[in-house]
Design a protein around this motif. Structure first.
Motif, PDB file in Angstrom:
ATOM      1  N   LEU A   1       3.711  -3.608  -6.699  1.00 52.40           N
ATOM      2  CA  LEU A   1       3.229  -4.563  -5.702  1.00 52.40           C
ATOM      3  C   LEU A   1       4.089  -4.536  -4.445  1.00 52.40           C
ATOM      4  CD1 LEU A   1       1.288  -6.896  -4.978  1.00 52.40           C
ATOM      5  CD2 LEU A   1       2.995  -8.440  -5.954  1.00 52.40           C
ATOM      6  N   LEU A   2       5.389  -4.565  -4.630  1.00 52.24           N
ATOM      7  CA  LEU A   2       6.293  -4.534  -3.495  1.00 52.24           C
ATOM      8  C   LEU A   2       6.115  -3.255  -2.688  1.00 52.24           C
ATOM      9  CD1 LEU A   2       9.583  -5.938  -5.058  1.00 52.24           C
ATOM     10  CD2 LEU A   2       7.916  -7.119  -3.627  1.00 52.24           C
ATOM     11  N   HIS A   3       5.873  -2.173  -3.423  1.00 49.03           N
ATOM     12  CA  HIS A   3       5.662  -0.901  -2.759  1.00 49.03           C
ATOM     13  C   HIS A   3       4.417  -0.951  -1.887  1.00 49.03           C
ATOM     14  CE1 HIS A   3       6.274   3.348  -2.163  1.00 49.03           C
ATOM     15  NE2 HIS A   3       5.018   3.582  -2.472  1.00 49.03           N
ATOM     16  N   ARG A   4       3.376  -1.549  -2.426  1.00 52.54           N
ATOM     17  CA  ARG A   4       2.146  -1.674  -1.669  1.00 52.54           C
ATOM     18  C   ARG A   4       2.338  -2.560  -0.438  1.00 52.54           C
ATOM     19  NH1 ARG A   4      -0.439  -0.087  -0.476  1.00 52.54           N
ATOM     20  NH2 ARG A   4      -1.980  -1.580   0.149  1.00 52.54           N
ATOM     21  N   LEU A   5       2.927  -3.695  -0.636  1.00 51.03           N
ATOM     22  CA  LEU A   5       3.070  -4.651   0.448  1.00 51.03           C
ATOM     23  C   LEU A   5       4.093  -4.208   1.480  1.00 51.03           C
ATOM     24  CD1 LEU A   5       2.923  -8.021  -1.481  1.00 51.03           C
ATOM     25  CD2 LEU A   5       1.080  -6.710  -0.432  1.00 51.03           C
ATOM     26  N   GLY A   6       4.932  -3.252   1.089  1.00 47.03           N
ATOM     27  CA  GLY A   6       5.988  -2.815   1.978  1.00 47.03           C
ATOM     28  C   GLY A   6       5.540  -1.755   2.964  1.00 47.03           C
ATOM     29  N   ASP A   7       4.298  -1.348   2.893  1.00 51.46           N
ATOM     30  CA  ASP A   7       3.851  -0.332   3.840  1.00 51.46           C
ATOM     31  C   ASP A   7       3.614  -0.967   5.206  1.00 51.46           C
ATOM     32  OD1 ASP A   7       1.471  -1.629   3.834  1.00 51.46           O
ATOM     33  OD2 ASP A   7       0.339  -0.073   2.823  1.00 51.46           O
ATOM     34  N   LYS A   8       3.127  -0.173   6.109  1.00 51.74           N
ATOM     35  CA  LYS A   8       3.151  -0.597   7.505  1.00 51.74           C
ATOM     36  C   LYS A   8       2.162  -1.707   7.844  1.00 51.74           C
ATOM     37  CE  LYS A   8       3.643   1.553  12.056  1.00 51.74           C
ATOM     38  NZ  LYS A   8       3.623   2.848  12.788  1.00 51.74           N
ATOM     39  N   TRP A   9       1.051  -1.785   7.153  1.00 50.34           N
ATOM     40  CA  TRP A   9      -0.008  -2.675   7.606  1.00 50.34           C
ATOM     41  C   TRP A   9      -0.424  -3.764   6.632  1.00 50.34           C
ATOM     42  CZ3 TRP A   9      -0.156  -1.536  12.492  1.00 50.34           C
ATOM     43  CH2 TRP A   9       0.035  -0.222  12.909  1.00 50.34           C
ATOM     44  N   SER A  10      -0.021  -3.673   5.390  1.00 50.91           N
ATOM     45  CA  SER A  10      -0.533  -4.598   4.375  1.00 50.91           C
ATOM     46  C   SER A  10      -0.208  -6.060   4.660  1.00 50.91           C
ATOM     47  CB  SER A  10       0.021  -4.221   3.001  1.00 50.91           C
ATOM     48  OG  SER A  10      -0.608  -3.044   2.545  1.00 50.91           O
ATOM     49  N   LEU A  11       1.033  -6.319   5.009  1.00 53.69           N
ATOM     50  CA  LEU A  11       1.438  -7.707   5.176  1.00 53.69           C
ATOM     51  C   LEU A  11       0.712  -8.383   6.335  1.00 53.69           C
ATOM     52  CD1 LEU A  11       3.316  -9.829   3.961  1.00 53.69           C
ATOM     53  CD2 LEU A  11       5.012  -9.194   5.683  1.00 53.69           C
ATOM     54  N   VAL A  12       0.653  -7.706   7.460  1.00 54.53           N
ATOM     55  CA  VAL A  12      -0.057  -8.254   8.621  1.00 54.53           C
ATOM     56  C   VAL A  12      -1.504  -8.537   8.259  1.00 54.53           C
ATOM     57  CG1 VAL A  12      -0.651  -7.885  11.016  1.00 54.53           C
ATOM     58  CG2 VAL A  12       1.360  -6.819  10.084  1.00 54.53           C
ATOM     59  N   THR A  13      -2.116  -7.574   7.619  1.00 61.10           N
ATOM     60  CA  THR A  13      -3.501  -7.724   7.203  1.00 61.10           C
ATOM     61  C   THR A  13      -3.676  -8.939   6.301  1.00 61.10           C
ATOM     62  OG1 THR A  13      -3.764  -5.318   7.278  1.00 61.10           O
ATOM     63  CG2 THR A  13      -5.426  -6.568   6.080  1.00 61.10           C
ATOM     64  N   LEU A  14      -2.775  -9.021   5.340  1.00 61.92           N
ATOM     65  CA  LEU A  14      -2.832 -10.119   4.386  1.00 61.92           C
ATOM     66  C   LEU A  14      -2.701 -11.474   5.078  1.00 61.92           C
ATOM     67  CD1 LEU A  14      -3.227  -9.373   1.501  1.00 61.92           C
ATOM     68  CD2 LEU A  14      -0.812  -9.762   1.068  1.00 61.92           C
ATOM     69  N   VAL A  15      -1.787 -11.551   6.006  1.00 63.63           N
ATOM     70  CA  VAL A  15      -1.562 -12.812   6.708  1.00 63.63           C
ATOM     71  C   VAL A  15      -2.764 -13.185   7.569  1.00 63.63           C
ATOM     72  CG1 VAL A  15      -0.158 -13.977   8.438  1.00 63.63           C
ATOM     73  CG2 VAL A  15       0.934 -12.607   6.681  1.00 63.63           C
ATOM     74  N   LEU A  16      -3.318 -12.196   8.241  1.00 67.95           N
ATOM     75  CA  LEU A  16      -4.503 -12.467   9.060  1.00 67.95           C
ATOM     76  C   LEU A  16      -5.655 -12.963   8.192  1.00 67.95           C
ATOM     77  CD1 LEU A  16      -4.605  -9.608  11.728  1.00 67.95           C
ATOM     78  CD2 LEU A  16      -4.106 -12.031  12.061  1.00 67.95           C
ATOM     79  N   LEU A  17      -5.871 -12.283   7.072  1.00 72.08           N
ATOM     80  CA  LEU A  17      -6.950 -12.696   6.176  1.00 72.08           C
ATOM     81  C   LEU A  17      -6.628 -14.038   5.536  1.00 72.08           C
ATOM     82  CD1 LEU A  17      -7.960  -9.350   4.459  1.00 72.08           C
ATOM     83  CD2 LEU A  17      -9.067 -10.552   6.336  1.00 72.08           C
ATOM     84  N   GLY A  18      -5.364 -14.352   5.468  1.00 73.95           N
ATOM     85  CA  GLY A  18      -4.974 -15.659   4.947  1.00 73.95           C
ATOM     86  C   GLY A  18      -5.452 -16.790   5.849  1.00 73.95           C
ATOM     87  N   GLY A  19      -5.574 -16.475   7.119  1.00 76.31           N
ATOM     88  CA  GLY A  19      -6.061 -17.482   8.061  1.00 76.31           C
ATOM     89  C   GLY A  19      -7.550 -17.727   7.906  1.00 76.31           C
ATOM     90  N   ARG A  20      -8.279 -16.655   7.867  1.00 80.36           N
ATOM     91  CA  ARG A  20      -9.732 -16.732   7.706  1.00 80.36           C
ATOM     92  C   ARG A  20     -10.262 -15.342   7.400  1.00 80.36           C
ATOM     93  NH1 ARG A  20     -11.870 -14.330  12.135  1.00 80.36           N
ATOM     94  NH2 ARG A  20     -10.657 -14.346  14.069  1.00 80.36           N
ATOM     95  N   PRO A  21     -11.479 -15.236   6.891  1.00 84.65           N
ATOM     96  CA  PRO A  21     -12.081 -13.921   6.674  1.00 84.65           C
ATOM     97  C   PRO A  21     -12.277 -13.191   7.998  1.00 84.65           C
ATOM     98  CG  PRO A  21     -13.244 -15.607   5.428  1.00 84.65           C
ATOM     99  CD  PRO A  21     -12.312 -16.323   6.339  1.00 84.65           C
ATOM    100  N   HIS A  22     -12.285 -11.889   7.925  1.00 87.03           N
ATOM    101  CA  HIS A  22     -12.463 -11.076   9.116  1.00 87.03           C
ATOM    102  C   HIS A  22     -13.442  -9.942   8.850  1.00 87.03           C
ATOM    103  CE1 HIS A  22      -8.796 -13.064  10.459  1.00 87.03           C
ATOM    104  NE2 HIS A  22      -8.924 -12.503  11.638  1.00 87.03           N
ATOM    105  N   ARG A  23     -14.044  -9.484   9.916  1.00 88.31           N
ATOM    106  CA  ARG A  23     -14.820  -8.258   9.825  1.00 88.31           C
ATOM    107  C   ARG A  23     -13.918  -7.096  10.178  1.00 88.31           C
ATOM    108  NH1 ARG A  23     -20.335  -9.134  12.932  1.00 88.31           N
ATOM    109  NH2 ARG A  23     -20.424  -6.910  12.415  1.00 88.31           N
TER     110      ARG A  23
END
Lengths: 129, 129
Positions: A33-55
């Motif tokens: 899991l840490l390996h996945r989340l540690g890549d370049k884009w996962s965390l930002v993506t996750l946080v954005l989707l945490g706000g609301r769904p996106h297309r």
DNA sequence: CAGGATCCCCAAAGATACTG
DNA sequence: CAGTATCTTTGGGGATCCTG
């Protein structure tokens, strides 16, 4: 304090063998899991989707610098990890909505704890990314 | 990322800009930390050191499959992140002790939360090994 | 609109050998 | 004992073009 006692030994008080076998951490879901989340884009993506769904294109526009390819790969990976749900609306042109699953939502809490630590202790020892 | 630390999860309610600039996550300490911890050896090392301090060869023997080179690199990285303290005893032959710093110790708590999540939700979507 | 298919690059992982 | 030095391999990440 040391992890919610779910019966599973947490990291802090895990009774480890004298010699830790490869299988123990090679398939370790935590490292994975840490390996996945540690890549370049996962965390930002996750946080954005945490706000609301996106297309798709919404994410593509909001995350500066991400290529379509990497965004797709990131989303697919998050999806296969059960963090993100992908919903295709069969319209023309197609519309795809990405949203956090409830496990995904639930992960943001624990992750925030780690985030707080990171911010607090300023892990800025790295020159570039 | 909006790390106002009030005990309230910082990631979940982060008020993000409409367009997230590269600088926001490129130098993000959270992503950086996850990236570090997500490599092949950091987490195991951290957990072992969480139990008690270790000498180099102790770690080398307990962590099956790690090369001296990778163990050195891992320890050096953890050290520069402020998670691990390296103490050289000027004996002959040399003896080096690795131990968690107190920030390092403090990280294991939050990390366990994430670990609990990972174990609970079985992030086993990876085929290899 | 939301990607799939290809090609390329280079930083980082790994194996092996040697040393203060 | 606790590392470097050197070489090779892997794969994450980017660029570009194409399509249901």
């Amino acid at each position: 304090m040391s992890g919610t006692n779910t019966g599973v030994p947490s990291l802090v008080d895990a009774p480890l063998a004298e010699r830790v076998p490869v299988s123990e951490y090679a398939a370790c879901p935590v490292t994975g899991l840490l390996h996945r989340l540690g890549d370049k884009w996962s965390l930002v993506t996750l946080v954005l989707l945490g706000g609301r769904p996106h297309r798709f294109n919404e994410l593509h526009q909001r995350i500066e610098g991400v290529s379509q390819r990497m965004l797709t790969r990131t989303l697919r990976a998050l999806e296969s990890d059960g963090l993100v749900r992908r919903t295709v609306h069969p319209t023309v042109p197609p519309s795809v909505e990405y949203a956090l699953t409830s496990p995904g939502q639930a992960l943001l809490g624990p992750l925030s704890q780690v985030a707080d630590w990171a911010v607090e202790h300023r892990t800025d020892a790295r020159p570039t990314l």
